[in-house]
Scaffold this active site. Structure first.
Site, PDB file in Angstrom:
ATOM      1  N   GLU A 241       4.071   4.287   5.990  1.00 46.81           N
ATOM      2  CA  GLU A 241       2.818   3.531   5.825  1.00 46.81           C
ATOM      3  C   GLU A 241       1.805   4.372   5.063  1.00 46.81           C
ATOM      4  O   GLU A 241       1.796   5.608   5.162  1.00 46.81           O
ATOM      5  CB  GLU A 241       2.227   3.227   7.211  1.00 46.81           C
ATOM      6  CG  GLU A 241       2.636   1.888   7.796  1.00 46.81           C
ATOM      7  CD  GLU A 241       1.833   0.717   7.240  1.00 46.81           C
ATOM      8  OE1 GLU A 241       1.284   0.822   6.114  1.00 46.81           O
ATOM      9  OE2 GLU A 241       1.765  -0.307   7.938  1.00 46.81           O
TER      10      GLU A 241
ATOM     11  N   ASP B 259      -4.559   1.729  11.005  1.00 41.41           N
ATOM     12  CA  ASP B 259      -5.936   1.509  11.437  1.00 41.41           C
ATOM     13  C   ASP B 259      -5.900   1.220  12.943  1.00 41.41           C
ATOM     14  O   ASP B 259      -5.774   2.133  13.750  1.00 41.41           O
ATOM     15  CB  ASP B 259      -6.466   0.332  10.588  1.00 41.41           C
ATOM     16  CG  ASP B 259      -7.963   0.148  10.642  1.00 41.41           C
ATOM     17  OD1 ASP B 259      -8.483  -0.017  11.749  1.00 41.41           O
ATOM     18  OD2 ASP B 259      -8.609   0.146   9.589  1.00 41.41           O
TER      19      ASP B 259
ATOM     20  N   GLY C 108       0.763  -1.240   0.000  1.00 45.72           N
ATOM     21  CA  GLY C 108       0.000   0.000   0.000  1.00 45.72           C
ATOM     22  C   GLY C 108       0.794   1.291   0.000  1.00 45.72           C
ATOM     23  O   GLY C 108       0.337   2.308  -0.501  1.00 45.72           O
TER      24      GLY C 108
ATOM     25  N   ARG D 157      -5.520   0.743  -6.453  1.00 42.18           N
ATOM     26  CA  ARG D 157      -4.237   1.308  -6.006  1.00 42.18           C
ATOM     27  C   ARG D 157      -3.740   2.439  -6.897  1.00 42.18           C
ATOM     28  O   ARG D 157      -3.022   3.315  -6.475  1.00 42.18           O
ATOM     29  CB  ARG D 157      -3.154   0.220  -5.980  1.00 42.18           C
ATOM     30  CG  ARG D 157      -3.410  -0.888  -4.970  1.00 42.18           C
ATOM     31  CD  ARG D 157      -2.147  -1.739  -4.807  1.00 42.18           C
ATOM     32  NE  ARG D 157      -2.397  -3.010  -4.128  1.00 42.18           N
ATOM     33  CZ  ARG D 157      -2.442  -3.158  -2.811  1.00 42.18           C
ATOM     34  NH1 ARG D 157      -2.279  -2.115  -2.019  1.00 42.18           N
ATOM     35  NH2 ARG D 157      -2.654  -4.348  -2.282  1.00 42.18           N
TER      36      ARG D 157
ATOM     37  N   ASP E  26      -6.034  -0.530  -1.638  1.00 38.50           N
ATOM     38  CA  ASP E  26      -6.857  -1.340  -2.527  1.00 38.50           C
ATOM     39  C   ASP E  26      -8.115  -1.872  -1.859  1.00 38.50           C
ATOM     40  O   ASP E  26      -8.191  -2.015  -0.640  1.00 38.50           O
ATOM     41  CB  ASP E  26      -6.060  -2.547  -3.007  1.00 38.50           C
ATOM     42  CG  ASP E  26      -5.825  -3.554  -1.886  1.00 38.50           C
ATOM     43  OD1 ASP E  26      -5.290  -3.142  -0.839  1.00 38.50           O
ATOM     44  OD2 ASP E  26      -6.205  -4.729  -2.047  1.00 38.50           O
TER      45      ASP E  26
ATOM     46  N   PHE F  80     -13.713   2.683   5.415  1.00 31.91           N
ATOM     47  CA  PHE F  80     -12.811   1.996   4.496  1.00 31.91           C
ATOM     48  C   PHE F  80     -12.520   2.875   3.279  1.00 31.91           C
ATOM     49  O   PHE F  80     -13.434   3.338   2.608  1.00 31.91           O
ATOM     50  CB  PHE F  80     -13.401   0.657   4.042  1.00 31.91           C
ATOM     51  CG  PHE F  80     -12.422  -0.156   3.252  1.00 31.91           C
ATOM     52  CD1 PHE F  80     -11.405  -0.853   3.894  1.00 31.91           C
ATOM     53  CD2 PHE F  80     -12.481  -0.195   1.875  1.00 31.91           C
ATOM     54  CE1 PHE F  80     -10.470  -1.583   3.171  1.00 31.91           C
ATOM     55  CE2 PHE F  80     -11.552  -0.919   1.132  1.00 31.91           C
ATOM     56  CZ  PHE F  80     -10.553  -1.615   1.784  1.00 31.91           C
ATOM     57  N   VAL F  81     -11.249   3.097   3.027  1.00 31.03           N
ATOM     58  CA  VAL F  81     -10.858   3.955   1.904  1.00 31.03           C
ATOM     59  C   VAL F  81      -9.991   3.202   0.908  1.00 31.03           C
ATOM     60  O   VAL F  81      -9.344   2.208   1.255  1.00 31.03           O
ATOM     61  CB  VAL F  81     -10.106   5.215   2.401  1.00 31.03           C
ATOM     62  CG1 VAL F  81     -11.011   6.081   3.260  1.00 31.03           C
ATOM     63  CG2 VAL F  81      -8.842   4.859   3.158  1.00 31.03           C
TER      64      VAL F  81
END
Ligand code: XMP
Ligand code: MG
Length: 178
Positions: free
Chosen positions: A102, A106, A48, A168, A162, A155-156
């Site tokens: 990062e 979360d 990510g 992505r 992704d 949630f993004v």
């Protein structure tokens, strides 16, 4: 920015690329101050963080090496903190000023695992930079030094992140449509 459909799920615009770039610039400015005259090693967390690593590094004025680690949380139980090093850490971080980069933090369980592993290499210092953080659910006992944008517990996708493998490549960040 328009509605984006990934695997039949719809996502709506949330954070523009301009906002993202401004947040990264602020993080870079701070790192340039904090590590002035020193050398750092950027430790990108795949998959990510690949976009964030690229955009952040372009703004660093301190000399910076680059390495990656690839982590996979055990499936079906993302918050268990059971994490696997698919591409492991290596000796290059030993006795260096390590800055973990990062895309999103979360619960912080992945980070807690990674922190413990990194400390086994005796870094000169360890700090964490993340583009996004969800303060409502974050529960690590250590603070995160460099935070781009704090977001609600939603949630993004986009900008490296992704939904089941897709999304992505998007330069902006989208949130799941309610
Ligand atoms: P935590 O901090 O809970 O996060 O250990 C584990 C990993 O889950 C991913 N994650 C997300 N990925 N949109 C995503 O695309 C999200 O909103 C999101 N929240 C968590 C991410 O890989 C993180 O490292
Ligand atoms: Mg991640």
């Amino acid at each position: 920015m328009e509605v984006v459909k990934l695997h039949k799920k719809e996502f709506v615009p949330f954070l523009s690329s301009e906002l993202i770039q401004n947040a990264i610039e602020a993080i870079a400015d701070q790192i340039n101050k904090d590590f002035a005259g020193k050398e750092v090693i950027i430790l990108g967390v795949l998959d990510g963080a690949f976009m964030m690593v690229s955009d952040l590094m372009k703004r660093l004025k301190v000399n910076a090496e680059l390495t990656f680690v690839k982590l996979k949380s055990y499936h079906g139980d993302r918050s268990s903190g059971s994490v696997n090093e698919v591409l492991p850490l290596t000796e290059v971080i030993r006795k260096k000023h390590v800055i973990v980069v990062e895309d999103i933090i979360d619960t912080g369980l992945t980070l807690a695992f990674l922190r413990e592993r990194i400390m086994q290499f005796n870094p000169s210092s360890l700090s964490i930079a993340t583009l996004l953080l969800k303060p409502e659910v974050f529960q690590d006992k250590y603070p995160v030094e460099y935070i781009g944008i704090e977001i609600a517990n939603k949630f993004v996708v986009g900008y490296g992140m992704d939904y089941d493998g897709l999304g992505r490549q998007l330069p902006d960040i989208y949130v799941a449509k309610e």
